[in-house]
Design an enzyme around this catalytic site. Structure first.
Site, PDB file in Angstrom:
ATOM      1  N   ASP A  75       2.439  34.561  -8.920  1.00 11.39           N
ATOM      2  CA  ASP A  75       2.374  33.259  -8.555  1.00 11.39           C
ATOM      3  C   ASP A  75       1.136  32.333  -8.902  1.00 11.39           C
ATOM      4  O   ASP A  75       0.250  33.152  -8.692  1.00 11.39           O
ATOM      5  CB  ASP A  75       2.761  33.082  -7.044  1.00 11.39           C
ATOM      6  CG  ASP A  75       2.373  34.268  -6.193  1.00 11.39           C
ATOM      7  OD1 ASP A  75       1.487  34.980  -6.801  1.00 11.39           O
ATOM      8  OD2 ASP A  75       2.932  34.503  -5.132  1.00 11.39           O
ATOM      9  N   GLU A 134       4.258  29.060  -2.494  1.00 14.20           N
ATOM     10  CA  GLU A 134       4.199  28.378  -1.184  1.00 14.20           C
ATOM     11  C   GLU A 134       5.230  27.476  -0.744  1.00 14.20           C
ATOM     12  O   GLU A 134       5.261  27.503   0.582  1.00 14.20           O
ATOM     13  CB  GLU A 134       2.550  28.120  -1.055  1.00 14.20           C
ATOM     14  CG  GLU A 134       1.629  29.183  -1.441  1.00 14.20           C
ATOM     15  CD  GLU A 134       1.350  30.419  -0.274  1.00 14.20           C
ATOM     16  OE1 GLU A 134       2.238  30.220   0.532  1.00 14.20           O
ATOM     17  OE2 GLU A 134       0.681  31.200  -0.881  1.00 14.20           O
TER      18      GLU A 134
END
Length: 384
Positions: A75, A134
């Protein structure tokens, strides 16, 4: 170009740390990653930026005798946190920080990609640099937008998350669920406002909300197997404008966590049942909104995870640690529901800080150690 050294990976990590960006805004991060990767040997690489998800990056490494495509995900987004580490390479963007260690994640992936760009793997390798972990469910978006098609479709997927509580460079994992799934809970109760002295002419949503909140607390204690784990937290309640007016609207906001998708769906249904009961009991409208997005439980594939754990346990150069499940969320869970695979921890040795902390300062020695451990596992996996 030779395989990146540890010092070069640390330099890359520090630059990434300086340029954090929020979900789906990772343009500078994407550009920098692309610049680094384009400097690698390109003989085996195919690089793709999906039009439908323009801050994502896919890099396919062609295997010399492939029987599968192994996916590796990292990520790339950051958090709206003001950094307080005092590091010379602190975030240059006010109010945004890599407070979850995604700069470490990216650096490990870059290290792996650097190696396999020079040493052609046996199987195909697909590196997925994913935006919006997130928030905004980047993994789910990627899947639903069809970016894993054709030669970019993995047969299995792996990914790590840094863990400040574990020693730098250690590998943590477990069979079953690593991270819980998470769902946002929003409940609106609509009644009728009125004067505090004449409750018979109003319909008080505060009273109804109080009853609902207490009933919700029984879901985990009375509807979930005690041996399993789930949690519901109602962290915000808003109602009324002044003490002597009965509130005609109350809003409750919270979150639920569960270790399996089956458990989450069961909790969802109990919430619906209770809201319907309150609506009937208090003769008012109760609107329940449940938003899980891509934050499904990270349920590791049994066969692949046993293979991963066995390799890490048997490798004398790896400090392997069996870990417990965590109630924090991770959107890699959605991808593991679509592709078999394993998520694991990389220890970063910062026990005085926590993930999402403004003082998170991972030990950079974890980067090369992580690269070495995962590289060895991937090579071993290709021989099976």
């Amino acid at each position: 170009m030779a395989v990146l050294t540890e010092d070069e990976l640390i330099k890359i990590r520090r630059h990434l740390h300086e340029i954090p960006e929020l979900a789906l805004q990772e343009k500078e991060t994407h550009a920098y990653l692309l610049e680094v990767i384009q400097n690698f040997k390109q003989d085996y690489l195919t690089i793709k930026t999906p039009e439908s998800l323009p801050t994502a990056l896919l890099v396919l490494v062609k295997g010399k005798d492939p029987k599968r495509t192994i996916g590796y995900r990292t990520d790339i987004d950051a958090l709206p946190v003001t950094e307080k580490t005092g590091l010379p390479f602190s975030s240059k963007t006010p109010g945004i920080m890599h407070a979850c260690g995604h700069d470490i994640h990216m650096s490990v992936a870059i290290g792996l990609l650097s190696y396999f760009s020079e040493q052609q793997p046996k199987d195909n390798l697909l590196f997925f640099f994913q935006p919006a972990e997130e928030s905004e469910s980047g993994g789910k978006q990627a899947y639903e937008k069809g970016i894993f098609q054709g030669k970019f479709k993995p047969d299995e997927f792996y990914g790590l998350h840094d863990n400040p509580a574990l020693p730098a460079g250690s590998i943590g994992c477990r069979m079953g669920t690593l991270f819980a799934g998470t769902t946002e809970i929003n409940i609106d109760l609509f009644g009728k406002g009125g004067h505090a002295a004449f409750p018979q002419n109003a319909n008080d949503t505060v009273v109804a909300a109080a009853s609902l909140i207490m009933q919700i607390q029984t879901i985990v204690s009375r509807s979930i197997d005690p041996i399993q784990s789930g949690v519901i937290t109602l962290g915000k309640v808003e109602a009324g404008t002044i003490r002597n007016v009965i509130a005609g609207h109350t809003r409750i906001e919270g979150t639920l966590r569960g270790l399996t998708q089956e458990m989450i769906l069961k909790i969802d249904q109990r919430l619906r049942d209770l809201c319907e009961g309150i609506a009937r009991s208090y003769n008012m409208q109760v609107k329940l909104d449940l938003n899980q997005g891509g934050y499904w439980p990270v349920e590791n594939d049994p066969k692949l995870t046993q293979n991963f754990i066995s390799y890490m346990k048997e490798n004398k150069d790896v400090n392997y640690i069996e870990t417990e499940p965590k109630m924090t969320g991770e959107d890699f869970g959605f991808l593991l529901a679509k592709f078999p695979g394993t998520m694991f921890w990389l220890g970063v040795g910062d026990p005085d800080s926590e993930l999402h902390s403004a003082t998170l300062n991972p030990d950079e020695k974890s980067i090369q150690r992580g690269v070495d451990a995962i590289k060895g596992f991937l090579i071993s996996r290709m021989e099976k």
